[in-house]
Design an enzyme around this catalytic site. Structure first.
Site, short mmCIF file in Angstrom:
data_model
loop_
_atom_site.label_atom_id
_atom_site.label_comp_id
_atom_site.label_asym_id
_atom_site.label_seq_id
_atom_site.Cartn_x
_atom_site.Cartn_y
_atom_site.Cartn_z
N ALA A 152 8.92 0.07 -4.01
CA ALA A 152 9.46 -0.70 -5.12
C ALA A 152 10.95 -0.35 -5.26
O ALA A 152 11.38 0.70 -4.78
CB ALA A 152 8.72 -0.33 -6.40
N GLY A 167 5.22 0.85 -2.40
CA GLY A 167 4.87 -0.57 -2.42
C GLY A 167 4.92 -1.21 -1.04
O GLY A 167 4.20 -2.17 -0.78
N GLU A 185 4.88 8.11 -4.32
CA GLU A 185 5.14 7.88 -5.74
C GLU A 185 5.09 9.16 -6.56
O GLU A 185 5.80 9.31 -7.56
CB GLU A 185 4.13 6.86 -6.31
CG GLU A 185 4.39 5.42 -5.90
CD GLU A 185 3.77 5.04 -4.56
OE1 GLU A 185 3.35 5.94 -3.80
OE2 GLU A 185 3.70 3.83 -4.27
#
Ligand code: 3HC
Ligand code: NAI
Length: 696
Positions: A63, A102, A125
């Site tokens: 992301a 992502g 993450e």
């Protein structure tokens, strides 16, 4: 402007290419482009299969972290990935570079995965205080089981394409051109295959449950205080208790909960701070010099560690010691690191031999005549360092960079004996130098820009995190440590035990307390410094003699079996020592101090205020260029919990006005120690934060 996503066709195969340099982060424009392209390709009757790939250096690395903290705009990534997965035609993700977060979730939502052998995939993450939020916690375990999925998510370290292939996360390795290989693969495929429907990873329910129990234990112990690990475990539990769609929604809620947390804000700050610290004015003005051979003078604790770091990164190293016995010890110090790895089964004898082939030892400075850079790591004494520099000056090639690993000594005082001051800088590694990531790059006034740039280039080669520091006593880290170390000593003399202080520090999130750290490093180091400073100390400043009393007994910490703590039978974790408490009480009695109680909250408020106040002085004097450099220093060199971002980030969230009030209150009792930094006063008066200073 280049489109962030393009759709083209090769025969009957649709090719969707993501082009958002440098790492193809999944910004709103990319998500929208990807969704539109997938919908169009799916609807196109002439298309039989779809390939998704990344332009430039990588498949998407996740992301777009820069969008975090702003309102999330449609389309959301999980929905885009669901749409990819529900495509009626086979979708192939073609991976190169780093398919992370992502990006890897897009690959998991695609029906098939092909990768170049050098590709790496992962879900990092957790390093941002987050959990995978686009289906990763639901799809990955369905493919590879809980144990491996948890390992990938907890470590956050990418795995190789080969490992991913072995685990069934990648279907094929592409030899040669990736696009071509992906087109050939896509042409072979007939039907979609959806990860959400996979059951292989869920088949052994008992193993799945056991992995969850283990992970929960790890989250509560080793990852204590962090929110994301427990959330990951909960999401994985949903894989076996809920249908995919519900698990996916649960994951999204958990993701947003993490995203809103201070922990995630701290870690995202740490991510950008780390990248910002590598950008310095000198490196933008000059190219680094070539770095093909390194010299290290001194084969003790630091010299050996630096040598290992350099050998591991492929550099040949010549180590110089003062005599043959010391050289043999220096070589043994290096070999010991590899022997330990061999004993643990993490290295083979052949690998060690390969690495040691790059090592050369000598007692002759002349053997450094080919070195591009030499790092001095001899005893912390000006006369010894000067003598070494004098000799180096005679033998090094004219443009060789010369560095000192001194902890405190003025680099100019060392280099003044040479005729090459502009080629000299400080490279302050942290112990163990082959493990610790921080590298303070100490820049004296006289250093040429390309010399500084070469210091930063070395950091990159060694995989270190560089921070630029001015040439001032203790540079950034040790100078600030000295101040909050004094603050802890004051609290100890006033009534807190070293064990209470350490407990408060650990509770705050440090891996160990200050006194346990002193014991580990050796109490004699600080004692030597204090003795050297005798006579130079300001007599009105408060001086706590407790540590001196401990050292006078020959208790230097772990290596002598006792220091602030007791280490019976070589124990690594210390036990509180009643004799230390008695010794402290006796010191208090000498100064007629009546012990008072300190809460953990007060201990930390004082400790951090001392840290931040001195950091302000370091900034004011230009020793650090920006607050985030201080954050990087403390997170990577001194164990400050990364999920709090660093001391300056913490101070911003604590409130600078509140911290200034605290300092002024403490100053009523000790106005000499607690003088508020003019920078802090100025920031509070103008309503600014450290983050405002970071932005420049
Ligand atoms: N978003 C925005 N910018 C990013 C980014 C990201 N995900 N990843 C890297 N960048 C930027 C960096 O800030 C840097 O910018 P700069 O040049 O202005 O300083 C530039 O890209 C290059 O990055 P590096 O200097 O780190 O380059 P490296 O080659 O050393 O490393 C990398 C590349 C391995 C991709 C590394 O940048 C990295 O680890 N990035 C973060 C990956 C990550 O954490 N992904 C997960 C994001 S969260 C997510 O995906 C949530 C999802 O589950 C919903
Ligand atoms: P050490 O005592 O373990 O090693 C010093 C080595 O230098 C010895 O092996 C000695 O034989 C060698 N030496 C001395 N004079 C020499 C000469 N003239 N020529 C060649 N070799 C010579 O010391 P340590 O801990 O490795 O420290 C070295 C430097 O690194 C010091 O300046 C210290 O302040 C700094 N430093 C130390 C850290 C630590 O945690 N130990 C952390 C960061 C910096």
């Amino acid at each position: 402007m280049t489109q962030p996503v393009t759709l083209s066709t090769a025969g009957s195969i649709a090719v969707i290419e993501i082009n958002n340099p440098p790492v193809n982060a999944l910004s709103q424009a990319v998500r929208q482009g990807l969704l539109d392209a997938v919908v169009q390709a799916d609807a196109d009757a002439a298309v039989t299969a779809i390939v998704i790939l990344g332009a430039g250096r990588s498949f998407p690395a996740g992301a777009d972290i820069k969008e975090f903290g702003q309102p999330m705009q449609d389309p959301h990534l999980p929905d885009v990935i669901d749409r990819i997965e529900s495509c009626s035609k086979p979708v192939v993700a073609a991976l190169h570079g780093t398919a992370l977060g992502g990006g890897f979730e897009i690959a998991l939502g695609s029906h098939y995965r092909i990768a170049v052998p050098s590709a790496r995939v992962g879900l990092p993450e957790i390093h941002l205080g987050l959990i995978p939020g686009a289906g990763g916690t639901q799809r990955l375990p369905r493919l590879c089981g809980a144990a491996m999925a948890l390992d990938i998510m907890f470590k956050g370290t990418p795995i190789s394409a080969q490992d991913a292939l072995a685990a069934g996360l990648i279907d094929r390795l592409a030899e040669g051109d990736l696009r071509q290989a992906a087109l050939i693969y896509a042409a072979e495929l007939q039907t979609p295959r959806r990860s959400r429907e996979a059951t292989s990873g869920l088949a052994d329910k008992a193993a799945f449950e056991a992995a969850l129990t283990d992970a929960e234990e790890t989250a509560r112990s080793r990852m204590r205080g962090q929110m994301a690990p427990l959330k990951i475990v909960q999401c994985l539990r949903a894989c076996i208790t809920q249908p995919f769609a519900d698990g996916r929604l649960f994951e999204r809620d958990c993701f947003f909960e993490c995203l809103a947390s201070e922990q995630s804000k701290g870690m995202i700050h740490a991510f950008f701070a780390q990248r910002a610290s590598a950008k310095v004015p000198e490196a933008s003005r000059a190219e680094p010099r070539p770095l093909n051979r390194l010299g290290v003078v001194g084969g003790g604790t630091m010299g050996a560690g630096i040598t290992v770091a350099a050998l591991n990164s492929g550099l040949p190293v010549t180590m110089i010691e003062r005599d043959h016995d010391s050289l043999a010890r220096g070589r043994a110090n290096v070999e010991q690191v590899y022997d330990r790895l061999i004993a643990k089964g993490r290295m083979s004898e052949a690998q060690k031999s390969d690495i040691m082939a790059r090592y050369q030892g000598s007692t002759q400075f002349a053997d450094l005549s080919e070195a591009d850079m030499v790092i001095e790591a001899v005893f912390e004494r000006l006369d010894v360092k000067r003598a070494v520099f004098e000799q180096l000056d005679k033998v090094l090639k004219p443009d060789a960079v010369l560095a000192s690993n001194t902890s405190y000594i003025d680099i100019d005082e060392i280099s003044s004996v040479t005729n090459r001051r502009k080629h000299v800088l400080g490279l302050h590694f942290f112990s163990p130098a082959n493990i610790m990531k921080l590298l303070e790059i100490v820049v004296p006034q006289s250093a040429a820009d390309d010399v500084v740039a070469t210091g930063f280039a070395l950091a990159k080669i060694l995989g270190k995190i560089p921070v630029r520091a001015g040439n001032s006593p203790g540079f950034i880290g040790n100078r600030i440590l000295g101040k909050y170390g004094d603050c802890a000593a004051h609290m100890m003399e006033d009534g807190a035990t070293p064990y209470e202080i350490d407990a408060a520090i650990v509770e705050f999130g440090y891996p160990m307390g200050l006194h346990a750290m002193y014991d580990l490093a050796g109490l004699d180091i600080g004692w030597d410094n204090r003795k050297a400073a005798q006579g130079k100390r300001n007599p009105v400043e408060r001086y706590v003699e407790i540590a001196d009393r401990i050292c006078e007994r020959g208790w230097f910490g772990q290596k002598t079996g006792r220091g602030f703590y007791l280490y019976p039978d070589g124990a690594r974790i210390g036990a509180p020592d009643p004799e230390i408490l008695a010794l402290i009480e006796a010191e208090r009695a000498k100064k007629s101090i009546t012990a008072r109680r300190f809460t953990a909250e007060e201990i930390m408020a004082r400790y951090l205020a001392a840290m931040v106040n001195e950091a302000c002085e370091v900034l004011r004097e230009g020793v650090a260029l920006k607050p985030s450099d201080i954050d990087v220093t403390f997170v990577h060199g001194y164990g400050f919990p990364r999920y709090r971002g660093g001391p300056m980030k913490f101070a911003d969230s604590y409130g600078l006005a509140r911290m200034l009030d605290d300092i002024r209150r403490y100053g009523q009792h000790d106005p000499i120690f607690w003088q508020a930094s003019p920078l802090l006063v100025e920031l509070v008066a103008s309503g600014q934060t450290f983050n405002d200073l970071n932005k420049g």
